[in-house]
Scaffold this motif. Sequence first.
Motif, PDB file in Angstrom:
ATOM      1  N   PRO A  66     101.421  -9.584  52.576  1.00 32.16           N
ATOM      2  CA  PRO A  66     101.216 -10.947  52.985  1.00 32.16           C
ATOM      3  C   PRO A  66     102.392 -11.501  53.817  1.00 32.16           C
ATOM      4  O   PRO A  66     103.577 -10.904  53.835  1.00 32.16           O
ATOM      5  CB  PRO A  66     101.378 -11.512  51.622  1.00 32.16           C
ATOM      6  CG  PRO A  66     101.140 -10.683  50.751  1.00 32.16           C
ATOM      7  CD  PRO A  66     101.531  -9.260  51.277  1.00 32.16           C
ATOM      8  N   LEU A  80      98.541  -4.269  53.110  1.00 29.26           N
ATOM      9  CA  LEU A  80      97.588  -4.378  52.069  1.00 29.26           C
ATOM     10  C   LEU A  80      96.504  -3.343  52.517  1.00 29.26           C
ATOM     11  O   LEU A  80      95.452  -3.712  53.273  1.00 29.26           O
ATOM     12  CB  LEU A  80      96.979  -5.666  51.747  1.00 29.26           C
ATOM     13  CG  LEU A  80      95.935  -5.799  50.550  1.00 29.26           C
ATOM     14  CD1 LEU A  80      96.361  -5.369  49.250  1.00 29.26           C
ATOM     15  CD2 LEU A  80      95.289  -6.996  50.730  1.00 29.26           C
ATOM     16  N   THR A 167     103.241  -8.453  42.098  1.00 32.65           N
ATOM     17  CA  THR A 167     103.746  -9.864  42.551  1.00 32.65           C
ATOM     18  C   THR A 167     104.922  -9.415  43.573  1.00 32.65           C
ATOM     19  O   THR A 167     105.436  -8.708  43.630  1.00 32.65           O
ATOM     20  CB  THR A 167     104.077 -10.656  41.292  1.00 32.65           C
ATOM     21  OG1 THR A 167     105.288  -9.802  40.556  1.00 32.65           O
ATOM     22  CG2 THR A 167     103.403 -10.852  40.210  1.00 32.65           C
ATOM     23  N   LEU A 177     103.550 -14.524  44.730  1.00 37.56           N
ATOM     24  CA  LEU A 177     102.207 -14.262  45.270  1.00 37.56           C
ATOM     25  C   LEU A 177     101.621 -13.115  44.200  1.00 37.56           C
ATOM     26  O   LEU A 177     102.404 -12.069  44.118  1.00 37.56           O
ATOM     27  CB  LEU A 177     102.206 -13.586  46.572  1.00 37.56           C
ATOM     28  CG  LEU A 177     102.482 -14.800  47.830  1.00 37.56           C
ATOM     29  CD1 LEU A 177     102.701 -13.975  48.998  1.00 37.56           C
ATOM     30  CD2 LEU A 177     101.426 -15.909  47.659  1.00 37.56           C
ATOM     31  N   LEU A 179      98.730  -9.865  43.539  1.00 39.71           N
ATOM     32  CA  LEU A 179      97.587  -9.163  43.993  1.00 39.71           C
ATOM     33  C   LEU A 179      96.860  -8.875  42.678  1.00 39.71           C
ATOM     34  O   LEU A 179      97.297  -7.796  41.943  1.00 39.71           O
ATOM     35  CB  LEU A 179      98.056  -7.820  44.628  1.00 39.71           C
ATOM     36  CG  LEU A 179      96.867  -7.220  45.280  1.00 39.71           C
ATOM     37  CD1 LEU A 179      95.905  -8.158  46.374  1.00 39.71           C
ATOM     38  CD2 LEU A 179      97.477  -5.985  45.832  1.00 39.71           C
ATOM     39  N   LEU A 216      94.385 -12.140  46.277  1.00 39.07           N
ATOM     40  CA  LEU A 216      95.759 -12.574  46.294  1.00 39.07           C
ATOM     41  C   LEU A 216      96.052 -14.026  46.243  1.00 39.07           C
ATOM     42  O   LEU A 216      95.403 -14.703  46.953  1.00 39.07           O
ATOM     43  CB  LEU A 216      96.146 -12.084  47.927  1.00 39.07           C
ATOM     44  CG  LEU A 216      97.840 -12.385  48.439  1.00 39.07           C
ATOM     45  CD1 LEU A 216      98.279 -11.353  47.490  1.00 39.07           C
ATOM     46  CD2 LEU A 216      97.933 -12.061  49.869  1.00 39.07           C
TER      47      LEU A 216
END
Length: 648
Positions: A66, A80, A167, A177, A179, A216
């Motif tokens: 991200p 990702l 995270t 954030l 996932l 996400l």
Amino acid sequence: MSIEPTPEREQAEAPAFESLDAVVGFTPGPWPEAVEDRRQNVLFDHGAWFGLALPDPAHAGSFAGPYDLRVPGWVGFGGLRFELEGLRPDPASLSLREGPGVLEQSLDYADADGQARARVELRAFFASADELLVAASVRNLGEQPLALRQAWSGRGEGLALEGGAVTWTRAARSTPLRLSVAADAEVKLDAAAGYRAQGPERALDPGAEQRYVVALRSTSGAAPTPLEADAVEARWARNRQRWDTYLRGAWLGRADTPKSERDLAARAVMTLIANWRAPSERVAGSGLFPSWAYDGFHGYWAWDSWKHAVALARFAPELARAQIRVLLDRQREDGMIPDVIYPGPEQDNWRDTKPPLAAWAVAAVVEATGDADFARECLPALLRYHAWWYAQRDHDGDGLCEYGSTDGTRIAAAWESGMDNAVRFDDAAMLAHPEQPGAWSMDRESVDLNAYLVADKRALAQVLRALGQGEHADALTAEAEVLADRVRTEHWDDARGWFRDRRLDGSWAPGWGPEGWTPLWAGLATPEQAQRLRATMLDPEAFATAVPLGTLAASDPNFDPERGYWRGPVWLDQAYFGVAGLRRAGFHDDAEALTQTLLSAPEGLATGGAIRENYHPLTGAGQHARHFSWSAAAVLMLLWDRWEAHSA
């Protein structure tokens, strides 16, 4: 906060999703080379503060990210990545697309012998400001069953495991954030800060398809429940309907315009929506950054915001309202609106304001939506702001205003004009207001400021009439005509054939830039003045350069488009004002020719490149910030004026 399209812009017919699929979006950028790399087109939507980008062929099957605007930078620098155990992606088969509100890639996964065994399609899109979904579809291309084990992997900074979710947390972000993958996935971190989330093995018959999804999310507290693949479809349908509404509004419901122009309009909309930020611990309200890709532009500028709102009014009116409110809500009691609102109120710039285009923006929203309640809500603030200019920026009380500052500095006064280092301010001196402490003016009355004030009076009258206040509207219209007559008389340099700033002693200030055609946009030039302005605007030695209508005449000795910022580069907002002024004066063929050049000559504008802050007038090279909001707004306004002229 989620801002959905509002009913006044929705269409009665079913969404034309195929129109979205056909849009030619942005050309993918390179894979990030550093945490601060800004060359990519990051997908942001719904006001999100984080996003992903498409890969290059060497990273097929991945999404870069991200990217976290609160850092700002790439926190998932390794990307990702989607994996199929026993197979590897074939970069030669990779197809990439950044379309409206979506990143898409398709590619084949091959075995050790290079035989394509599976076709994978990956799609990333936002369901809300806090949730970005990545869906994977895997089809068996062979004649034998495949034993598949899907995994998502990558690298990043501040990685941890919380409740089965990966995270990313940086000091600048209080909300991590996360996932989230399937509940039956095994998630591991390695010593080098990499992660791998692997699901169980599943059999896939020949020709059959298997779907996977990861989410996400920007959330605090417990990790959200993982999504099943079927749950994604409803979110995807809502995404398509919302973007279809945006583009229907931006295309003015037209199907007869060239596809290249509709694609350009779509990219302008994508640029504006990518710069939208939802309220967070960083900012109090929704609005648009000038550019997410330049750290210094992470705030809400007043001048930018009025232009954003005029464009948003046609396709995202609720966001246009939010963009206006976020500035009006910060207005002082005396009527001043700050130059810029930064993430922390203590950072807001109260040293100056920006040119008075707020009523123009509100009038555009009211005209597009018929929203009398919004007009009523904004009117008191607009009237206070208009009065503030005459109270604080009319040093000699003669009814013609000057740019100024609250701290007495010339640089803040130049910022107030929006044209920071324009030649016309080089020799300016600052004067303290004789009756208003903390109010300073430059020693010159600026022609563009007073032309904007003419337009402001007329826009205020339009808002008043929408509320049935005809008597007040008539009074402001009469004031506008008096001021227009003074500008066309006192700011016209007949020797040069140009509107110019005038020092308080009556002498002309230096410079030869867009301030001269602002009265043309405001509709106050006489036919004779308009004809002479046209001649200079179309002169190759002045403004008819390869990309026309720059910020300083090419013949001026201070012309410096590479280093000059406001000393030569073409800013599309100012170019738009010039073209719109020519149309208003009846020079339709000239406006059409200039529009064609402005939409085709700038580097990458017509071919999928990022929309830039400004452009080199001689070479067309894009300069300064990428993904620039007011340039995108100007592109839309140029297109709309062209389309409406063709319909007349």
